[in-house]
Design a protein around this motif. Structure first.
Motif, PDB file in Angstrom:
ATOM      1  N   THR A 126       0.825   3.809  13.396  1.00 47.21           N
ATOM      2  CA  THR A 126       1.079   2.750  14.365  1.00 47.21           C
ATOM      3  C   THR A 126       2.471   2.177  14.146  1.00 47.21           C
ATOM      4  O   THR A 126       3.204   1.893  15.092  1.00 47.21           O
ATOM      5  N   GLY A 127       2.846   2.001  12.876  1.00 43.84           N
ATOM      6  CA  GLY A 127       4.202   1.580  12.493  1.00 43.84           C
ATOM      7  C   GLY A 127       4.883   2.674  11.705  1.00 43.84           C
ATOM      8  O   GLY A 127       4.344   3.780  11.548  1.00 43.84           O
ATOM      9  N   SER A 128       6.080   2.391  11.186  1.00 45.51           N
ATOM     10  CA  SER A 128       6.800   3.379  10.384  1.00 45.51           C
ATOM     11  C   SER A 128       7.487   2.696   9.217  1.00 45.51           C
ATOM     12  O   SER A 128       7.944   1.557   9.325  1.00 45.51           O
ATOM     13  N   VAL A 129       7.563   3.415   8.088  1.00 48.08           N
ATOM     14  CA  VAL A 129       8.191   2.879   6.884  1.00 48.08           C
ATOM     15  C   VAL A 129       8.498   4.031   5.938  1.00 48.08           C
ATOM     16  O   VAL A 129       7.853   5.088   6.004  1.00 48.08           O
ATOM     17  N   ALA A 130       9.489   3.837   5.063  1.00 46.41           N
ATOM     18  CA  ALA A 130       9.802   4.831   4.038  1.00 46.41           C
ATOM     19  C   ALA A 130      10.031   4.124   2.708  1.00 46.41           C
ATOM     20  O   ALA A 130      10.622   3.042   2.664  1.00 46.41           O
ATOM     21  N   PHE A 131       9.535   4.724   1.645  1.00 47.08           N
ATOM     22  CA  PHE A 131       9.757   4.257   0.280  1.00 47.08           C
ATOM     23  C   PHE A 131      10.307   5.416  -0.544  1.00 47.08           C
ATOM     24  O   PHE A 131      10.000   6.580  -0.272  1.00 47.08           O
ATOM     25  N   ALA A 132      11.088   5.096  -1.564  1.00 45.75           N
ATOM     26  CA  ALA A 132      11.579   6.123  -2.483  1.00 45.75           C
ATOM     27  C   ALA A 132      11.721   5.531  -3.878  1.00 45.75           C
ATOM     28  O   ALA A 132      11.902   4.321  -4.041  1.00 45.75           O
ATOM     29  N   THR A 133      11.626   6.385  -4.882  1.00 42.10           N
ATOM     30  CA  THR A 133      11.842   5.978  -6.265  1.00 42.10           C
ATOM     31  C   THR A 133      12.756   6.982  -6.958  1.00 42.10           C
ATOM     32  O   THR A 133      12.711   8.176  -6.662  1.00 42.10           O
ATOM     33  N   ALA A 140      18.411   6.844   4.892  1.00 36.24           N
ATOM     34  CA  ALA A 140      18.751   5.541   4.311  1.00 36.24           C
ATOM     35  C   ALA A 140      18.077   5.349   2.960  1.00 36.24           C
ATOM     36  O   ALA A 140      18.689   4.855   2.002  1.00 36.24           O
ATOM     37  N   ILE A 141      16.814   5.748   2.860  1.00 36.70           N
ATOM     38  CA  ILE A 141      16.072   5.531   1.614  1.00 36.70           C
ATOM     39  C   ILE A 141      16.620   6.412   0.495  1.00 36.70           C
ATOM     40  O   ILE A 141      16.656   6.011  -0.673  1.00 36.70           O
ATOM     41  N   LEU A 142      17.062   7.610   0.829  1.00 32.46           N
ATOM     42  CA  LEU A 142      17.644   8.481  -0.191  1.00 32.46           C
ATOM     43  C   LEU A 142      18.989   7.952  -0.675  1.00 32.46           C
ATOM     44  O   LEU A 142      19.311   8.037  -1.865  1.00 32.46           O
ATOM     45  N   HIS A 143      19.769   7.405   0.239  1.00 33.67           N
ATOM     46  CA  HIS A 143      21.041   6.814  -0.174  1.00 33.67           C
ATOM     47  C   HIS A 143      20.819   5.596  -1.071  1.00 33.67           C
ATOM     48  O   HIS A 143      21.612   5.331  -1.977  1.00 33.67           O
ATOM     49  N   LYS A 144      19.746   4.861  -0.833  1.00 36.56           N
ATOM     50  CA  LYS A 144      19.470   3.673  -1.653  1.00 36.56           C
ATOM     51  C   LYS A 144      19.160   4.023  -3.104  1.00 36.56           C
ATOM     52  O   LYS A 144      19.408   3.223  -4.005  1.00 36.56           O
ATOM     53  N   ILE A 145      18.592   5.213  -3.344  1.00 37.50           N
ATOM     54  CA  ILE A 145      18.321   5.611  -4.732  1.00 37.50           C
ATOM     55  C   ILE A 145      19.433   6.513  -5.271  1.00 37.50           C
ATOM     56  O   ILE A 145      19.305   7.097  -6.339  1.00 37.50           O
ATOM     57  N   VAL A 185      12.568   1.568  -3.727  1.00 35.72           N
ATOM     58  CA  VAL A 185      13.267   0.937  -2.595  1.00 35.72           C
ATOM     59  C   VAL A 185      12.549   1.274  -1.299  1.00 35.72           C
ATOM     60  O   VAL A 185      11.753   2.214  -1.223  1.00 35.72           O
ATOM     61  N   ARG A 186      12.880   0.494  -0.287  1.00 35.10           N
ATOM     62  CA  ARG A 186      12.168   0.587   0.983  1.00 35.10           C
ATOM     63  C   ARG A 186      13.129   0.513   2.155  1.00 35.10           C
ATOM     64  O   ARG A 186      14.151  -0.170   2.099  1.00 35.10           O
ATOM     65  N   THR A 187      12.758   1.195   3.247  1.00 37.04           N
ATOM     66  CA  THR A 187      13.468   1.066   4.519  1.00 37.04           C
ATOM     67  C   THR A 187      12.428   1.024   5.633  1.00 37.04           C
ATOM     68  O   THR A 187      11.502   1.834   5.670  1.00 37.04           O
ATOM     69  N   ASP A 245       0.805  -1.226   0.000  1.00 36.65           N
ATOM     70  CA  ASP A 245       0.000   0.000   0.000  1.00 36.65           C
ATOM     71  C   ASP A 245       0.838   1.276   0.000  1.00 36.65           C
ATOM     72  O   ASP A 245       0.489   2.251  -0.673  1.00 36.65           O
ATOM     73  N   VAL A 246       1.961   1.273   0.704  1.00 34.42           N
ATOM     74  CA  VAL A 246       2.802   2.478   0.733  1.00 34.42           C
ATOM     75  C   VAL A 246       3.539   2.645  -0.592  1.00 34.42           C
ATOM     76  O   VAL A 246       3.696   3.759  -1.104  1.00 34.42           O
ATOM     77  N   HIS A 247       4.001   1.551  -1.160  1.00 33.21           N
ATOM     78  CA  HIS A 247       4.633   1.545  -2.486  1.00 33.21           C
ATOM     79  C   HIS A 247       3.692   2.180  -3.511  1.00 33.21           C
ATOM     80  O   HIS A 247       4.073   3.088  -4.266  1.00 33.21           O
ATOM     81  N   ALA A 248       2.439   1.710  -3.528  1.00 33.65           N
ATOM     82  CA  ALA A 248       1.465   2.227  -4.486  1.00 33.65           C
ATOM     83  C   ALA A 248       1.160   3.702  -4.229  1.00 33.65           C
ATOM     84  O   ALA A 248       1.004   4.488  -5.171  1.00 33.65           O
ATOM     85  N   THR A 249       1.079   4.080  -2.961  1.00 34.28           N
ATOM     86  CA  THR A 249       0.813   5.479  -2.619  1.00 34.28           C
ATOM     87  C   THR A 249       1.913   6.385  -3.136  1.00 34.28           C
ATOM     88  O   THR A 249       1.642   7.453  -3.709  1.00 34.28           O
ATOM     89  N   LEU A 250       3.165   5.976  -2.952  1.00 24.18           N
ATOM     90  CA  LEU A 250       4.286   6.784  -3.450  1.00 24.18           C
ATOM     91  C   LEU A 250       4.183   6.979  -4.952  1.00 24.18           C
ATOM     92  O   LEU A 250       4.320   8.108  -5.451  1.00 24.18           O
ATOM     93  N   LEU A 251       3.941   5.897  -5.696  1.00 21.81           N
ATOM     94  CA  LEU A 251       3.867   6.017  -7.154  1.00 21.81           C
ATOM     95  C   LEU A 251       2.647   6.822  -7.585  1.00 21.81           C
ATOM     96  O   LEU A 251       2.668   7.478  -8.622  1.00 21.81           O
TER      97      LEU A 251
END
Length: 316
Positions: free
Chosen positions: A129-136, A248-253, A143-145, A108-114
């Motif tokens: 409730t949780g935490s996550v980051a995605f970047a393209t 971390a997510i910015l370094h991954k891209i 990518v995800r962290t 769901d977060v992947h799709a939201t980013l795109l």
């Protein structure tokens, strides 16, 4: 030019929203039911939820052909999850007359980013409730962290903050930290309890859920505004953990200081001004060309945009 039909699903742990739209933006159907994250509700319930929503959508619009169906489902974290969720969707669709030309199945977060950035570089960090980051990078790499659940990660999330608050109270009780703290009074008031023993019973009650512990995080802004040192420390640490996710997510891209949006969402970043401000300061100090933007629409709208981008990419 033929008007295309989009079906979008935002399937979370607590609720699932399905909408059908025309490519011109007309809403043909929309309904919300209980959660469809199979890790939370099980495969059989997930199929029941999706099948019922799909059947009701078909009865409402009476159209068989769907040009793009985007399923944005929480709990899609591994290739094993992807295979299970694809099977759940396949079995759910078989129970209806719908025929989908293009089917997108994503976290769901992947799709939201795109949905937010399309074919352009961008990042999204969520702290609820949780935490996550995605970047393209805008060239197909996503990518995800984070986002590995409370047992493994979720740093800076509502659950993490709730846990830190409770841990602080018990450490003060044990003489391991100096007190007092307004956090104790605020927690007791929120839970309608009067002692640490009652807090212990609440934590280990059979009906306890992670969401309940995360709800304790809502007291933090008041404690911070009063100037409570323990609350301020928790807020500072939460902001730093969320900064680490984004870094971390910015370094991954292989981000190279180009102008790029960073979208933020979730209750912690929306309702904890101290955490948001500290997070923004850290981001802008390290990544001055990143623009921070708050997500203001309902999640399903970003999934619709994801499906719309797919239409455009395929020339439909």
């Amino acid at each position: 030019m033929k008007e295309s039909i989009i079906l979008a699903v935002d399937g979370g742990a607590t609720k699932t929203t399905l909408t059908v739209r025309s490519s011109k933006g007309k809403k043909l159907f929309e309904q919300t039911a209980k959660g469809s994250n199979y890790q939370t509700v099980g495969e059989d319930v997930a199929i029941q939820v999706l099948s019922k929503l799909l059947s009701e959508a078909y009865r409402s619009i009476n159209l068989k052909q769907i040009d793009v169906a985007a399923f944005a489902i929480a709990g899609l974290d591994t290739e094993i999850d992807l295979a299970i969720i694809r099977d759940i969707i396949k079995r759910s669709l078989k129970k209806t007359p719908f025929r989908a030309e293009n089917i997108i199945v994503e976290n769901d977060v992947h799709a939201t980013l795109l949905g937010l950035v399309g074919n352009h570089p961008g990042a999204l960090v969520i702290s609820g409730t949780g935490s996550v980051a995605f970047a393209t990078n805008g060239n197909g790499k996503v990518v995800r962290t984070g986002g590995w659940g409370h047992r493994a990660s979720d740093e800076g999330s509502g659950y993490w903050i709730g846990q830190k608050i409770v841990n602080t109270l018990f450490r003060i009780e044990d003489g391991l930290l100096d007190g007092p703290t307004i956090l104790k009074e605020l927690v007791f008031e929120k839970l309608q309890i009067k002692s640490m023993g009652e807090l212990m019973s609440w934590l280990y009650h059979p009906s306890y859920t992670n969401a309940q512990l995360a709800s304790i995080s809502s007291i933090l802004p008041k404690a911070v505004s009063i100037g409570d040192e323990h609350a301020i420390m928790i807020a500072q640490n939460a902001a730093y953990e969320l900064f680490l996710l984004v870094s971390a997510i910015l370094h991954k891209i292989h981000y190279q200081n180009e102008i790029m949006p960073l979208y933020v969402n979730g209750g912690v970043l929306k309702h904890h001004p101290k955490i948001l401000n500290l997070f923004k300061q850290s981001i802008l100090q390290s990544f001055p060309f990143v623009s921070i933007e708050l997500c203001n629409e309902e999640p399903i709208e970003y999934i619709v945009k994801r499906a719309t981008h797919c239409l455009m990419d395929n020339g439909i």
